[in-house]
Design an enzyme around this catalytic site. Structure first.
Site, PDB file in Angstrom:
ATOM      1  N   ASN A 160     -10.786 -20.391 -58.489  1.00  0.00           N
ATOM      2  CA  ASN A 160     -10.050 -19.832 -59.834  1.00  0.00           C
ATOM      3  C   ASN A 160      -9.327 -21.083 -60.566  1.00  0.00           C
ATOM      4  O   ASN A 160      -9.031 -22.106 -59.852  1.00  0.00           O
ATOM      5  CB  ASN A 160      -8.953 -18.828 -59.312  1.00  0.00           C
ATOM      6  CG  ASN A 160      -8.218 -18.101 -60.621  1.00  0.00           C
ATOM      7  OD1 ASN A 160      -9.176 -17.658 -61.623  1.00  0.00           O
ATOM      8  ND2 ASN A 160      -7.092 -17.853 -60.920  1.00  0.00           N
ATOM      9  N   GLY A 201     -15.300 -17.428 -71.843  1.00  0.00           N
ATOM     10  CA  GLY A 201     -16.069 -18.294 -71.353  1.00  0.00           C
ATOM     11  C   GLY A 201     -16.492 -19.876 -71.520  1.00  0.00           C
ATOM     12  O   GLY A 201     -17.447 -20.459 -71.321  1.00  0.00           O
ATOM     13  N   SER A 202     -15.110 -20.338 -71.968  1.00  0.00           N
ATOM     14  CA  SER A 202     -15.185 -21.565 -72.355  1.00  0.00           C
ATOM     15  C   SER A 202     -15.393 -22.584 -71.276  1.00  0.00           C
ATOM     16  O   SER A 202     -16.129 -23.497 -71.045  1.00  0.00           O
ATOM     17  CB  SER A 202     -14.391 -22.141 -73.289  1.00  0.00           C
ATOM     18  OG  SER A 202     -12.992 -22.212 -72.788  1.00  0.00           O
ATOM     19  N   ASN A 203     -14.852 -21.945 -70.175  1.00  0.00           N
ATOM     20  CA  ASN A 203     -14.994 -22.901 -68.533  1.00  0.00           C
ATOM     21  C   ASN A 203     -16.325 -22.579 -68.149  1.00  0.00           C
ATOM     22  O   ASN A 203     -16.919 -23.479 -67.698  1.00  0.00           O
ATOM     23  CB  ASN A 203     -13.941 -22.172 -67.698  1.00  0.00           C
ATOM     24  CG  ASN A 203     -12.495 -22.692 -67.817  1.00  0.00           C
ATOM     25  OD1 ASN A 203     -12.533 -24.184 -67.610  1.00  0.00           O
ATOM     26  ND2 ASN A 203     -11.585 -21.936 -68.508  1.00  0.00           N
ATOM     27  N   HIS A 231      -6.449 -21.671 -63.378  1.00  0.00           N
ATOM     28  CA  HIS A 231      -5.202 -21.280 -63.935  1.00  0.00           C
ATOM     29  C   HIS A 231      -4.525 -21.980 -65.097  1.00  0.00           C
ATOM     30  O   HIS A 231      -4.179 -23.242 -64.702  1.00  0.00           O
ATOM     31  CB  HIS A 231      -4.016 -20.804 -62.965  1.00  0.00           C
ATOM     32  CG  HIS A 231      -3.102 -20.049 -63.512  1.00  0.00           C
ATOM     33  ND1 HIS A 231      -3.144 -18.685 -63.904  1.00  0.00           N
ATOM     34  CD2 HIS A 231      -1.853 -20.569 -63.628  1.00  0.00           C
ATOM     35  CE1 HIS A 231      -1.730 -18.481 -64.469  1.00  0.00           C
ATOM     36  NE2 HIS A 231      -1.052 -19.414 -64.212  1.00  0.00           N
ATOM     37  N   LEU A 256      -8.222  -9.807 -56.761  1.00  0.00           N
ATOM     38  CA  LEU A 256      -9.192  -9.550 -55.907  1.00  0.00           C
ATOM     39  C   LEU A 256      -8.641  -9.009 -54.770  1.00  0.00           C
ATOM     40  O   LEU A 256      -7.448  -9.381 -54.127  1.00  0.00           O
ATOM     41  CB  LEU A 256      -9.605 -10.964 -55.223  1.00  0.00           C
ATOM     42  CG  LEU A 256     -10.563 -11.764 -56.398  1.00  0.00           C
ATOM     43  CD1 LEU A 256     -11.385 -12.920 -55.847  1.00  0.00           C
ATOM     44  CD2 LEU A 256     -11.552 -10.900 -57.230  1.00  0.00           C
ATOM     45  N   MET A 314     -10.314 -11.647 -65.340  1.00  0.00           N
ATOM     46  CA  MET A 314      -9.125 -11.024 -65.445  1.00  0.00           C
ATOM     47  C   MET A 314      -9.030  -9.806 -64.282  1.00  0.00           C
ATOM     48  O   MET A 314      -8.523  -8.671 -64.751  1.00  0.00           O
ATOM     49  CB  MET A 314      -8.879 -10.413 -66.743  1.00  0.00           C
ATOM     50  CG  MET A 314      -8.973 -11.435 -67.826  1.00  0.00           C
ATOM     51  SD  MET A 314      -7.894 -13.019 -67.648  1.00  0.00           S
ATOM     52  CE  MET A 314      -6.372 -12.099 -68.183  1.00  0.00           C
TER      53      MET A 314
HETATM   54  C1  GRF Z   1      -8.489 -19.952 -69.351  1.00  0.00           C
HETATM   55  O1  GRF Z   1      -7.159 -20.362 -69.822  1.00  0.00           O
HETATM   56  C2  GRF Z   1      -8.140 -19.724 -67.830  1.00  0.00           C
HETATM   57  O2  GRF Z   1      -7.420 -20.844 -67.209  1.00  0.00           O
HETATM   58  C3  GRF Z   1      -7.892 -18.434 -67.827  1.00  0.00           C
HETATM   59  O3  GRF Z   1      -8.264 -17.593 -68.690  1.00  0.00           O
HETATM   60  C4  GRF Z   1      -8.758 -18.622 -69.744  1.00  0.00           C
HETATM   61  C5  GRF Z   1     -10.293 -18.577 -69.822  1.00  0.00           C
HETATM   62  O4  GRF Z   1     -10.777 -19.174 -70.922  1.00  0.00           O
HETATM   63  N1  GRF Z   1      -7.925 -18.040 -66.115  1.00  0.00           N
HETATM   64  P1  GRF Z   1     -12.509 -19.078 -71.026  1.00  0.00           P
HETATM   65  O5  GRF Z   1     -12.796 -17.610 -70.980  1.00  0.00           O
HETATM   66  O6  GRF Z   1     -13.095 -19.918 -69.898  1.00  0.00           O
HETATM   67  O7  GRF Z   1     -12.648 -19.620 -72.351  1.00  0.00           O
END
Ligand code: GRF
Length: 220
Positions: free
Chosen positions: A110, A15-17, A112, A96, A93
């Site tokens: 999304n 969940g860093s994003n 990537h 869809l 992960m």
């Molecule tokens: C990221 O590298 C994103 O691009 C990919 O999964 C990873 C998720 O990282 N789809 P986080 O859970 O947001 O830390």
């Protein structure tokens, strides 16, 4: 005050994003409100991050559903019930099905960790390194029926160095993910994304400098 964009964030892991989206909202840089964070993985650390910020969370464990469509139908209706206008997949992960895509047409983003259309799918950073590319990066795009394939909103490019490991490269890419995802959502919130076929066009952006990058450098 202008109405904020209602978003729902789908997560499966660290969940860093999600954290970066939260931080940009808190700093007043992103005009969005996270209405709900949904995880298909009960153990996702992303859920802790959301709870710490008092966001509404829900676990929808895909293992409890008889089909992908059944899981997608439930998830899409929870998002609708929570007035979500834009869905942000942030390390979610799951592929869809049309059931989900049709519920939010061109309203699912999304991120990537590769310069699409190179290296779609899993372990993109590892495969980029093994392939020997000199540049890697990340892409925010709209989701469509194929994995990692919809209209591209923003990309960020990073160099690959000879002494990179999967971890150092992934970390370099991740730092960029944390910048481009909130920006892509903000462009959407401002109503600045137009889609023409498979191209997403951002209105009224300044043109970046027309400068090529070389890695390794050209020395003559
Ligand atoms: C990221 O590298 C994103 O691009 C990919 O999964 C990873 C998720 O990282 N789809 P986080 O859970 O947001 O830390």
């Amino acid at each position: 005050m202008e109405k904020k964009l209602n978003i729902g964030v789908l997560v499966s892991g660290s969940g860093s994003n999600l954290q970066s989206i939260i931080d940009h909202i808190e700093k007043g840089l992103l005009d969005a409100e996270i209405k709900i964070v949904i995880s298909n993985n009960p153990d996702a650390f992303a859920l802790e991050r959301a709870k710490k910020r008092h966001l509404k969370t829900m676990i929808i464990d895909h293992r409890g559903f008889e089909s992908r469509e059944a899981f997608d139908r439930t998830t899409a209706s929870v998002l609708k019930e929570n007035s979500v206008e834009l869905v942000a997949m942030a390390g979610f992960m799951r592929l869809l099905s049309p059931v989900f895509l049709d519920a939010f047409p061109m309203r699912i983003m999304n991120i990537h960790p590769a310069l699409l259309p190179s290296f779609p799918g899993l372990e993109a950073q590892k495969r980029a390194l093994e392939y020997g590319v000199k540049f890697a990066g990340c892409t925010v795009h709209f989701a469509d029926k194929d994995a990692d394939s919809g209209p591209i909103i923003i990309q960020s490019v990073v160099p690959v160095f000879d002494d990179d490991t999967e971890e150092t490269l992934a970390a370099r890419i991740l730092r960029e993910e944390h910048k481009i995802y909130p920006q892509a959502i903000q462009y959407y919130a401002e109503g600045r994304i137009e889609i023409h076929g498979r191209k997403a066009h951002i209105k009224n952006v300044s043109r970046i400098e027309e400068k090529a990058l070389h890695n390794p450098p050209i020395i003559f």
